[in-house]
Design a protein around this motif. Structure first.
Motif, PDB file in Angstrom:
ATOM      1  N   GLY A   1       0.815  -1.197   0.000  1.00  0.00           N
ATOM      2  CA  GLY A   1       0.000   0.000   0.000  1.00  0.00           C
ATOM      3  C   GLY A   1       0.853   1.252   0.000  1.00  0.00           C
ATOM      4  N   ASP A   2       0.593   2.145  -0.962  1.00  0.00           N
ATOM      5  CA  ASP A   2       1.269   3.431  -1.103  1.00  0.00           C
ATOM      6  C   ASP A   2       2.730   3.299  -1.537  1.00  0.00           C
ATOM      7  N   LEU A   3       3.162   2.096  -1.916  1.00  0.00           N
ATOM      8  CA  LEU A   3       4.528   1.886  -2.390  1.00  0.00           C
ATOM      9  C   LEU A   3       4.534   1.693  -3.906  1.00  0.00           C
ATOM     10  N   CYS A   4       5.700   1.908  -4.515  1.00  0.00           N
ATOM     11  CA  CYS A   4       5.841   1.719  -5.959  1.00  0.00           C
ATOM     12  C   CYS A   4       6.083   0.237  -6.241  1.00  0.00           C
ATOM     13  N   GLY A   5       5.057  -0.473  -6.618  1.00  0.00           N
ATOM     14  CA  GLY A   5       5.193  -1.900  -6.878  1.00  0.00           C
ATOM     15  C   GLY A   5       5.960  -2.168  -8.152  1.00  0.00           C
ATOM     16  N   VAL A   6       6.661  -3.315  -8.196  1.00  0.00           N
ATOM     17  CA  VAL A   6       7.404  -3.737  -9.383  1.00  0.00           C
ATOM     18  C   VAL A   6       7.126  -5.218  -9.626  1.00  0.00           C
ATOM     19  N   THR A   7       6.705  -5.559 -10.839  1.00  0.00           N
ATOM     20  CA  THR A   7       6.467  -6.950 -11.211  1.00  0.00           C
ATOM     21  C   THR A   7       7.046  -7.198 -12.605  1.00  0.00           C
ATOM     22  N   PHE A   8       7.823  -8.264 -12.743  1.00  0.00           N
ATOM     23  CA  PHE A   8       8.430  -8.621 -14.028  1.00  0.00           C
ATOM     24  C   PHE A   8       7.611  -9.695 -14.738  1.00  0.00           C
ATOM     25  N   TYR A   9       7.602  -9.599 -16.077  1.00  0.00           N
ATOM     26  CA  TYR A   9       6.978 -10.597 -16.941  1.00  0.00           C
ATOM     27  C   TYR A   9       7.921 -10.890 -18.108  1.00  0.00           C
ATOM     28  N   TYR A  10       7.699 -12.026 -18.752  1.00  0.00           N
ATOM     29  CA  TYR A  10       8.491 -12.382 -19.926  1.00  0.00           C
ATOM     30  C   TYR A  10       7.699 -13.349 -20.797  1.00  0.00           C
ATOM     31  N   GLY A  11       8.089 -13.426 -22.059  1.00  0.00           N
ATOM     32  CA  GLY A  11       7.461 -14.380 -22.966  1.00  0.00           C
ATOM     33  C   GLY A  11       8.131 -14.338 -24.318  1.00  0.00           C
ATOM     34  N   ARG A  12       8.001 -15.420 -25.066  1.00  0.00           N
ATOM     35  CA  ARG A  12       8.587 -15.483 -26.405  1.00  0.00           C
ATOM     36  C   ARG A  12       7.593 -14.885 -27.395  1.00  0.00           C
ATOM     37  N   ILE A  13       8.018 -13.807 -28.066  1.00  0.00           N
ATOM     38  CA  ILE A  13       7.183 -13.104 -29.042  1.00  0.00           C
ATOM     39  C   ILE A  13       7.969 -13.051 -30.354  1.00  0.00           C
ATOM     40  N   PRO A  14       7.799 -14.028 -31.233  1.00  0.00           N
ATOM     41  CA  PRO A  14       8.657 -14.094 -32.427  1.00  0.00           C
ATOM     42  C   PRO A  14       8.284 -13.111 -33.525  1.00  0.00           C
TER      43      PRO A  14
ATOM     44  N   SER B   1      11.626   0.317  -0.075  1.00  0.00           N
ATOM     45  CA  SER B   1      11.927   1.249   0.999  1.00  0.00           C
ATOM     46  C   SER B   1      10.794   2.266   1.079  1.00  0.00           C
ATOM     47  N   ALA B   2      10.077   2.261   2.188  1.00  0.00           N
ATOM     48  CA  ALA B   2       8.974   3.200   2.358  1.00  0.00           C
ATOM     49  C   ALA B   2       9.470   4.580   2.750  1.00  0.00           C
ATOM     50  N   VAL B   3      10.592   4.637   3.450  1.00  0.00           N
ATOM     51  CA  VAL B   3      11.118   5.902   3.943  1.00  0.00           C
ATOM     52  C   VAL B   3      12.093   6.492   2.926  1.00  0.00           C
ATOM     53  N   GLY B   4      12.461   7.742   3.144  1.00  0.00           N
ATOM     54  CA  GLY B   4      13.385   8.394   2.237  1.00  0.00           C
ATOM     55  C   GLY B   4      14.732   7.702   2.182  1.00  0.00           C
ATOM     56  N   THR B   5      15.267   7.537   0.974  1.00  0.00           N
ATOM     57  CA  THR B   5      16.552   6.862   0.805  1.00  0.00           C
ATOM     58  C   THR B   5      17.262   7.416  -0.419  1.00  0.00           C
TER      59      THR B   5
ATOM     60  N   ALA C   1      11.458   2.034  -9.216  1.00  0.00           N
ATOM     61  CA  ALA C   1      10.520   3.154  -9.265  1.00  0.00           C
ATOM     62  C   ALA C   1      10.459   3.804  -7.892  1.00  0.00           C
ATOM     63  N   GLY C   2      10.331   5.129  -7.879  1.00  0.00           N
ATOM     64  CA  GLY C   2      10.267   5.856  -6.614  1.00  0.00           C
ATOM     65  C   GLY C   2       9.760   7.264  -6.805  1.00  0.00           C
ATOM     66  N   VAL C   3       9.442   7.910  -5.706  1.00  0.00           N
ATOM     67  CA  VAL C   3       8.868   9.257  -5.720  1.00  0.00           C
ATOM     68  C   VAL C   3       9.897  10.241  -5.186  1.00  0.00           C
TER      69      VAL C   3
ATOM     70  N   ARG D   1       9.070   5.556  -0.968  1.00  0.00           N
ATOM     71  CA  ARG D   1       8.147   4.535  -1.493  1.00  0.00           C
ATOM     72  C   ARG D   1       8.759   3.796  -2.687  1.00  0.00           C
ATOM     73  N   VAL D   2      10.028   3.454  -2.569  1.00  0.00           N
ATOM     74  CA  VAL D   2      10.792   2.888  -3.687  1.00  0.00           C
ATOM     75  C   VAL D   2      10.551   1.388  -3.809  1.00  0.00           C
ATOM     76  N   GLY D   3      10.424   0.911  -5.040  1.00  0.00           N
ATOM     77  CA  GLY D   3      10.342  -0.514  -5.329  1.00  0.00           C
ATOM     78  C   GLY D   3      11.409  -0.921  -6.319  1.00  0.00           C
ATOM     79  N   LEU D   4      11.934  -2.131  -6.182  1.00  0.00           N
ATOM     80  CA  LEU D   4      13.007  -2.644  -7.033  1.00  0.00           C
ATOM     81  C   LEU D   4      12.750  -4.105  -7.347  1.00  0.00           C
TER      82      LEU D   4
END
Length: 485
Positions: free
Chosen positions: A340-353, A398-402, A422-424, A474-477
């Motif tokens: 909640g209120d954080l910068c979420g990060v999700t990876f995806y992949y697939g073969r697209i010829p 990291s929710a706090v400043g960094t 991603a971060g603010v 609110r950084v996400g990696l």
């Protein structure tokens, strides 16, 4: 379905006139409760009429509505109990029969509720393991001579996810179990396809170590495949632990795709370098189903993989539940990093010829803040699908400043490492320790999006580092490692 179609077509091209080896194709269904199945019965589908299973009377019989898994099953998991009835084996049998209509499907169920390596039930020498192997061998011995064992379909991990002391050894335990079953099952050998199912992140028994181990098995063990629970959309659970009927139907298709992958996965040894294309970022509009047209995919090629990372922020723990490039759904990598209120990060992949550009569609489970969602896209050539190893995906927040954030993955020399941060910040900017980097603004002037890609120069831990000149909150990696093909 598109990926399954590609795999089927490739298999047929490889042997266009060779008949399949026998009319009876046999599969072992093993693991824990998500292999045997707990979904409430819908009666919307049944097993193929020609399908048979090794039934309670130790004989081959029509399957009926539910696959029998052995005398250790209790009344709580047998029909007519509406709360616990069927699993993905039924959808797999129908998918396989449709793909190979001349070959009757025979199933041997040996899954056991709450089984695992921490409690010894899938360890050679344990009475539960030996009983499962004995049941399989008895069933195989009762088949006619023109039957062939086509694969072992595996879904397990919940019990081990709750055993912190043994989690570090989960990959070794799973790999040893694969070897043991191939040795102890009479009709199996080192090239018997073995398909490992992935796990749903919302499960109360989910653990990233288990998921990463299952998702990277293809790159540790030859003749293994991965059954993806995130395609065409994230699997759902009817009780917080076990797959719904709809997700069982999707997983049946996923196990067929994994079987074809296992048959083609004859070696895990790299044969050439990975070549990344150029990174690109695209802001996403604020919508549950958010799409952006004209996304560059690089040069079309039969071995092209598209890596796509999603970031979004909301007042709740927002997550993508489906990502499509054109009509092709992508596979989620590892575990989404969200909050909640954080910068979420999700990876995806697939073969697209095919194609040089496409519309990307991301479906979220909640609305993001305005101007605080984006995708990073990277075309890759000469890479293998799925995580490079059991430590080939990592994340941090990291929710706090960094002014810095990082995490560590395992990589071998020549592996591809890809990161998204991603971060603010009042003045978004960052530096990532990878050869190729890109920085942009998602839409909101304070929402910074930073990506990087590079080839690992040595084998061992790779410490991904992202440095900010000014504080971010609110950084996400997320970091993904892929292996050369």
């Amino acid at each position: 379905m598109f990926q399954i179609g590609l795999a089927l077509e490739a298999a047929r091209r490889a042997a266009p006139s060779a008949p399949l080896p026998a009319p009876h194709h046999v599969f072992v269904v093993a693991g824990d409760a998500n292999a045997s199945g707990r979904a409430p019965e819908t009666d919307l589908d049944v097993y193929p009429e020609s399908a048979r299973h090794w039934a309670a009377l130790d004989s081959w019989a029509p399957v009926g509505s539910r696959l029998y898994h052995g005398p250790w099953e209790t009344g709580a998991v047998a029909r007519p109990d509406p709360a616990a009835n069927h699993g993905w084996a039924r959808a797999f049998a129908n998918a396989y029969q449709a793909a190979f209509p001349d070959n009757a499907v025979h199933l041997i169920g040996v899954a056991r509720d709450a089984s695992g390596f921490a409690n010894g039930t899938w360890t050679r020498g344990n009475s539960a393991y030996e009983a499962a192997v004995a049941r399989v061998n008895a069933a195989l011995a009762a088949l006619p001579g023109n039957a062939v064992l086509r694969g072992i379909l595996w879904h397990q991990g919940d019990a081990d996810s709750q055993a912190p002391a043994t989690l570090a050894g989960y990959a070794n335990a799973l790999d040893q179990c694969i070897d043991n079953l191939r040795e102890d099952i009479a009709a199996a050998n080192g090239s018997t396809p073995f398909v490992v199912g992935g796990h749903a992140p919302l499960s109360g028994l989910y653990h990233p170590v288990v998921q990463n181990t299952c998702q990277s098995c293809v790159n540790r063990k030859p003749h293994t495949g991965y059954a993806d629970p995130s395609v065409p959309t994230e699997a759902t659970l009817f009780d917080g632990l076990h797959l719904t009927a709809a997700s069982n139907a999707a997983m049946g298709q996923a196990y067929l795709a994994g079987l074809l992958e296992a048959e083609a996965n004859v070696s895990t040894a790299p044969t050439g370098p990975v070549t990344p294309g150029g990174l690109a970022h695209y802001p996403l509009p604020r919508a549950i189903v958010s799409s952006v047209a004209g996304v560059s995919l690089g040069t079309a090629n039969a071995d092209r993989i598209i890596i796509l990372a999603v970031t979004a922020r909301s007042d709740v723990a927002i997550r993508p539940i489906s990502v499509k490039v054109g009509a092709i759904p992508l596979t989620r990598a590892g575990t989404p990093e969200l909050g909640g209120d954080l910068c979420g990060v999700t990876f995806y992949y697939g073969r697209i010829p095919f194609g040089t550009s496409a519309t990307v569609e991301v479906t979220f489970d909640a609305l993001c803040y305005n101007g605080q969602a984006a995708i990073a896209v990277l075309p890759v050539y000469g890479a293998r699908l799925h995580l490079a190893n059991a430590a080939g995906y990592a994340s941090a927040q990291s929710a706090v400043g960094t002014t810095a954030i990082g995490t560590t993955v395992e990589a071998e020399q020549g592996d591809l490492v890809v990161a998204l941060v991603a971060g603010v910040s009042n003045t978004p900017a960052a530096t990532i320790n990878l050869a190729q980097t890109l920085s942009s603004i998602a839409g909101n002037v304070k929402y910074g999006v930073y990506s990087g890609a590079g080839i690992a120069a040595s084998t061992g831990p790779f410490a991904l580092s992202c440095q900010f000149p000014l504080s971010h909150v609110r950084v996400g990696l997320g970091v993904l490692v892929l292996r050369p093909a």
